[in-house]
Design a protein around this motif. Structure first.
Motif, PDB file in Angstrom:
ATOM      1  N   THR A 226      19.899  14.842  75.247  1.00 25.26           N
ATOM      2  CA  THR A 226      19.958  13.116  74.517  1.00 25.26           C
ATOM      3  C   THR A 226      19.681  13.505  73.195  1.00 25.26           C
ATOM      4  O   THR A 226      19.892  13.091  72.074  1.00 25.26           O
ATOM      5  CB  THR A 226      18.778  13.087  75.245  1.00 25.26           C
ATOM      6  OG1 THR A 226      18.623  12.574  76.884  1.00 25.26           O
ATOM      7  CG2 THR A 226      18.508  11.433  74.664  1.00 25.26           C
TER       8      THR A 226
ATOM      9  N   LYS B   8       6.548   6.720  78.626  1.00 26.31           N
ATOM     10  CA  LYS B   8       8.115   6.555  77.639  1.00 26.31           C
ATOM     11  C   LYS B   8       8.014   6.796  75.894  1.00 26.31           C
ATOM     12  O   LYS B   8       9.305   7.588  75.980  1.00 26.31           O
ATOM     13  CB  LYS B   8       8.693   5.662  78.096  1.00 26.31           C
ATOM     14  CG  LYS B   8       9.751   5.501  79.974  1.00 26.31           C
ATOM     15  CD  LYS B   8      10.187   4.308  79.662  1.00 26.31           C
ATOM     16  CE  LYS B   8      11.194   4.301  80.795  1.00 26.31           C
ATOM     17  NZ  LYS B   8      10.403   4.767  82.077  1.00 26.31           N
TER      18      LYS B   8
ATOM     19  N   ASN C  24      19.174   6.424  75.442  1.00 25.71           N
ATOM     20  CA  ASN C  24      18.585   5.652  76.726  1.00 25.71           C
ATOM     21  C   ASN C  24      18.799   4.325  77.464  1.00 25.71           C
ATOM     22  O   ASN C  24      19.077   5.102  78.558  1.00 25.71           O
ATOM     23  CB  ASN C  24      17.039   5.638  76.771  1.00 25.71           C
ATOM     24  CG  ASN C  24      16.062   7.479  76.030  1.00 25.71           C
ATOM     25  OD1 ASN C  24      16.900   8.530  76.264  1.00 25.71           O
ATOM     26  ND2 ASN C  24      14.462   7.588  75.793  1.00 25.71           N
TER      27      ASN C  24
ATOM     28  N   SER D 227      14.982   2.126  84.126  1.00 20.74           N
ATOM     29  CA  SER D 227      15.881   3.208  83.234  1.00 20.74           C
ATOM     30  C   SER D 227      15.994   1.493  82.545  1.00 20.74           C
ATOM     31  O   SER D 227      16.762   2.151  81.175  1.00 20.74           O
ATOM     32  CB  SER D 227      16.806   3.921  83.445  1.00 20.74           C
ATOM     33  OG  SER D 227      16.373   4.982  84.500  1.00 20.74           O
TER      34      SER D 227
END
Length: 367
Positions: free
Chosen positions: A30, A70, A105, A182
């Protein structure tokens, strides 16, 4: 050399840092992807070829829905970005980086090969426009750095095009947990409303003394925890770099014990059993126990064909693994049959001219 020259603006981003850090250069995928996006936005401020319909800056970030965990993960990524990339990168402020990581993400793609082994992460802005459905009418595949979208059902003019963001093996509740976690939404596709496949996905053993609802509930909870453990382990790369064979044996033992435990309540075709068999098969492949891998694969393939949609990369890759195992173990008849099964799905999902298909056809000829 040709590729290095062509990719030089991107390559120089990492080249000097890699040399400077040596063994310690280990940003996550990422972070690497986000660094490339920042570099690209600097060298190419106008829209790129892959942003005809949707620009990266227009990506949904779901910033307001991020919980503390997160947000903390994103801050770790930002710290890594600053740590590993300094010389050739201009950073926006922290708030803008939080948005960018949140966007990556939610909109990133995982690139896998024909056997679904992980190759990397990427963004394809125009492809990211498609919404999710658990009964998708298209499949996204990759050819080099190109993403290709192909229909796997008849699509009427004006009908929406849906892909799937997740692995469709699991029952409705699990799929929606994953989608919420997600991508921050619940799916309301036909499959999620009717829950039609849930009963067979959660098949319970037919015993003279059937297990109580509570026993089944507990076992489902246990299975979900095991899946989560494996997911975390993979995340921390334990499984991906089993440097020691003893660790692989230990993993195999965990899979077998958990299959024994769940097998007292669940049928072999139950998706939680299949999940564990798939993990076990992966470990067998890793330690080159071809017979062991084949045994698991043979148990997996029929239920896979039942639980997944008719054209599924998961089913194709399982036929392919089986075909290659049969061939390696000198069972040509079964090998040819399995490889042809894989090709039949892949010709629709990947297109008939995909290099993967030529490769498999060559394997058929060579044997």
């Amino acid at each position: 050399v040709h590729f290095q020259k062509e990719d030089w603006p991107m390559h120089k981003l990492e080249c000097s840092a890699m040399c400077a850090f040596g063994q310690n250069w280990n940003p996550s995928e990422t972070v690497r992807l986000t660094a490339r996006i920042l570099a690209k936005q600097k060298t190419h401020p106008e829209r790129t070829q892959s942003e005809k319909l949707l620009a990266v800056k227009e990506f949904e970030s779901h910033l307001d829905k991020l919980d503390n965990e997160k947000r903390e993960l994103i801050q770790n990524d930002i710290a890594a970005l600053h740590h590993f990339y300094s010389k050739h990168l201009e950073y926006p402020d922290n708030a803008a980086l939080v948005v960018l990581f949140a966007q990556v993400n939610c909109n990133g793609f995982t690139i896998e090969d024909e056997e679904l082994s992980h190759l990397g992460s990427a963004i394809f802005p125009d492809v990211a426009l498609m919404n999710h459905s658990c009964c998708p009418n298209v499949i996204v595949t990759y050819k080099g750095t190109l993403a290709e979208v192909r229909a796997v059902k008849e699509i009427e003019p004006g009908e929406e095009v849906f892909t799937s963001y997740i692995d469709l093996l699991y029952p409705t509740e699990d799929r929606n947990d994953r989608l919420r976690d997600s991508y921050f939404f619940n799916c309301d596709c036909r499959e999620c409303i009717t829950k039609k496949k849930d009963k067979e996905k959660l098949e319970i053993r037919k015993l003279n003394d059937p297990p109580s609802a509570e026993t089944v509930r507990d076992m489902i909870k246990y299975a979900r925890n095991m899946i989560e453990e494996f997911r975390r382990a993979k995340h921390y790369k334990y499984i991906l770099c089993l440097t020691l064979t003893p660790l692989a044996c230990e993993l195999l033992e965990i899979c077998e014990l958990s299959l024994d435990k769940m097998g007292a309540v669940f049928e072999d075709s139950n998706v939680y059993m299949l999940h564990m068999m798939y993990q076990a098969m992966g470990v067998c492949l890793y330690v080159q126990d071809w017979e062991g891998a084949l045994r698991y694969g043979q148990k997996i393939i029929r239920p896979y064909s039942q639980h997944y949609p008719s054209y599924s990369l998961n089913v194709a890759s399982m036929w392919l693994k089986l075909g290659r195992l049969y061939m390696a173990l000198e069972n040509r008849t079964a090998g040819v049959k399995a490889l042809k099964r894989a090709i039949a799905i892949m010709e629709v999902a990947h297109g008939k001219d995909h290099p993967y298909i030529s490769e498999i056809k060559k394997e058929l000829e060579d044997h």
